[in-house]
Scaffold this motif. Structure first.
Motif, PDB file in Angstrom:
ATOM      1  N   UNK A  76       0.938   5.162  -3.151  1.00 63.96           N
ATOM      2  CA  UNK A  76       2.390   5.326  -3.119  1.00 63.96           C
ATOM      3  C   UNK A  76       3.118   3.989  -3.162  1.00 63.96           C
ATOM      4  N   UNK A  77       2.407   2.884  -3.000  1.00 67.61           N
ATOM      5  CA  UNK A  77       3.047   1.567  -2.921  1.00 67.61           C
ATOM      6  C   UNK A  77       3.161   0.872  -4.281  1.00 67.61           C
ATOM      7  N   UNK A  78       2.270   1.154  -5.198  1.00 75.89           N
ATOM      8  CA  UNK A  78       2.198   0.522  -6.521  1.00 75.89           C
ATOM      9  C   UNK A  78       2.578  -0.954  -6.464  1.00 75.89           C
ATOM     10  N   UNK A  79       3.809  -1.307  -6.811  1.00 80.15           N
ATOM     11  CA  UNK A  79       4.200  -2.714  -6.870  1.00 80.15           C
ATOM     12  C   UNK A  79       5.202  -3.094  -5.788  1.00 80.15           C
ATOM     13  N   UNK A  80       5.234  -2.355  -4.700  1.00 81.73           N
ATOM     14  CA  UNK A  80       6.186  -2.690  -3.641  1.00 81.73           C
ATOM     15  C   UNK A  80       5.511  -3.531  -2.557  1.00 81.73           C
ATOM     16  N   UNK A  81       6.321  -4.102  -1.709  1.00 82.37           N
ATOM     17  CA  UNK A  81       5.846  -5.011  -0.667  1.00 82.37           C
ATOM     18  C   UNK A  81       5.129  -4.229   0.435  1.00 82.37           C
ATOM     19  N   UNK A  82       3.978  -4.725   0.814  1.00 80.82           N
ATOM     20  CA  UNK A  82       3.172  -4.127   1.875  1.00 80.82           C
ATOM     21  C   UNK A  82       3.832  -4.456   3.212  1.00 80.82           C
ATOM     22  N   UNK A  83       3.893  -3.482   4.124  1.00 81.89           N
ATOM     23  CA  UNK A  83       4.570  -3.685   5.404  1.00 81.89           C
ATOM     24  C   UNK A  83       3.650  -3.328   6.572  1.00 81.89           C
ATOM     25  N   UNK A  84       4.021  -3.719   7.790  1.00 78.60           N
ATOM     26  CA  UNK A  84       3.227  -3.346   8.967  1.00 78.60           C
ATOM     27  C   UNK A  84       3.095  -1.830   9.111  1.00 78.60           C
ATOM     28  N   UNK A  85       4.090  -1.071   8.686  1.00 79.27           N
ATOM     29  CA  UNK A  85       4.011   0.392   8.759  1.00 79.27           C
ATOM     30  C   UNK A  85       2.852   0.909   7.909  1.00 79.27           C
ATOM     31  N   UNK A  86       2.562   0.250   6.788  1.00 78.58           N
ATOM     32  CA  UNK A  86       1.439   0.652   5.940  1.00 78.58           C
ATOM     33  C   UNK A  86       0.109   0.466   6.674  1.00 78.58           C
TER      34      UNK A  86
END
Length: 166
Positions: free
Chosen positions: A132-142
């Motif tokens: 679901x993240x493809x090219x978005x910024x990885x976050x602590x929630x992930x």
């Protein structure tokens, strides 16, 4: 990482909400809703949940946590932990982060190669959160979503009936 399970009571059916803490983010509290979003709140969120006990029911028996050691090797951060439910160990968690990269899909092949160097054939496949993240910024929630998936997998393994002796 130590999640407490909280059951959200709404009408007749209850939905699960997992309240989690992460030592990397000591001033934050993560609330993951069953099949839903991840809420990031101040650490005082636990206190708010106590005040809302008329709407939420705490399921303390479901407490599960991962505690371990944090290692840094060049640009990689590796955390190895023992997953426990109550007093007994139930599994091992390995978290690997490539610190210079914030787009997880951009460095997945590098992460795989690094993990294979010390995990061999036990190296996991690509996490579902990447889909679901493809090219978005990885976050602590992930990260918290991945821990929740691991903890739920371990919980399900404990629910498998054991054959009795006849």
């Amino acid at each position: 990482y130590n999640p407490n399970t909280v059951v959200l009571i709404s009408g007749q059916t209850g939905k699960l909400m997992y309240v989690m803490h992460n030592s990397e983010y000591p001033l934050s509290c993560f609330a993951l809703f069953e099949n839903g979003p991840c809420l990031i709140a101040d650490a005082n969120f636990d206190t708010l949940m106590v005040k809302l006990k008329g709407f939420f029911q705490n399921a303390k028996a479901n407490k599960i946590e991962s505690r371990g050691t944090r290692y840094q090797y060049c640009d990689f951060l590796v955390k190895v932990g023992t997953v426990t439910m109550g007093p007994s160990a139930r599994g091992i968690s390995v978290e690997v982060e490539y610190c210079p990269c914030v787009i997880a899909n951009d460095c997945w092949n590098l992460l795989m190669e690094f993990m294979q160097s010390f995990m061999g054939s036990h190296t996991p496949g690509i996490p579902s959160v990447f889909g679901t993240k493809h090219d978005s910024i990885y976050s602590p929630a992930d990260t918290m979503v991945q821990y929740m998936e691991l903890f739920n997998k371990i919980r399900k393994q404990q629910q498998v009936p054991v054959a009795g002796i006849r």
